[in-house]
Design an enzyme around this catalytic site. Structure first.
Site: not given
Lengths: 152, 93
Positions: A37-38
């Protein structure tokens, strides 16, 4: 470093109790759910986890200096800076030094560098309180895992 | 008013986001100004740094919790200021 378990420190390299200083190492894993997600296709260690890394180095310093008498809990983050991207495979050098020992709290200045370049730094403060039940043993195990020297 | 009061009031105002004009020597930090324990640690840190002392907050808290000393003795601003002045004087003695 196991991001998803909040094990941010791999090894303590230097502990100077008299000077109130610690130096630790940690290597960012090549893969982690965090990177999904990052960010998708552009994996970066989030700034909050770099802060946590600096906090953990500081915390082990406080624990060692106090002989595991009390547990430090992060209470304030000042002047945090994230100067360069940190990603998979990066070898981190994490340093922390005590800047003030108050009554019931301590302050540290911490930094992370990669290949000699500072990538993050912050001023941190911790409330120090009696250990919640069971946490003392857990922290001692973690300290042993990372090679935190015992007091002579 | 003393310069210690001015410094402490300024620290309280900035640290706990309290309008400076509401802080008087008679203000109770907790009851009148609404400063909680975490904010008080922030204030203690700033006071320690500003005056080069170590406020014995844990001892004070223990004294109050055990009923040995009323909270006003430590947490009314003018009393806090007096104790800071005493700690500064003791440091220089």
């Amino acid at each position: 470093m196991r991001l998803e378990y909040f094990e941010m420190i791999d090894r303590v390299a230097v502990l100077d109790l008299e000077a109130g200083r610690i130096e630790a190492t940690s290597t960012v894993p090549e893969a982690s759910p965090v990177f999904e997600g990052h960010f998708p296709g552009h994996p970066l260690v989030p700034g909050v986890l770099l802060t946590e890394t600096m906090a953990q180095a500081s915390g082990y310093l406080v624990l060692a200096r106090d002989g595991f008498g009390r547990m430090p809990f992060l209470m304030a983050v000042d002047k945090a800076r994230f100067r360069e991207f940190v990603g998979p495979g990066d070898a981190l050098r994490v340093t922390a030094e005590l800047t003030h020992e108050g009554s019931g709290y301590v302050a540290t200045r911490a930094a992370i560098s990669v290949a000699g370049r500072k990538v993050a730094d912050a001023e941190l403060r911790f409330r120090t309180v009696p250990f919640p039940p069971g946490l003392d043993a857990r922290m001692r195990r973690e300290a042993a895992r990372i090679g935190l020297p015992r007091r002579p | 008013m003393s310069s210690t009061f001015e410094t402490v009031a300024g620290i309280m105002s900035e640290t706990a986001d309290i309008p400076r004009e509401t802080i008087t020597p008679e203000s109770h930090a907790i009851e009148d100004l609404g400063i909680d324990s975490l904010a008080f640690l922030d204030i203690a840190f700033a006071v320690d740094k500003a005056f080069g002392i170590k406020l014995p907050l844990e001892q004070w808290t223990q004294d109050v919790n055990e009923g040995k000393v009323p909270a006003e003795e430590y947490f009314v601003v003018k009393n806090l200021v007096s104790r800071i002045d005493a700690l500064v004087a003791a440091k220089g003695a």
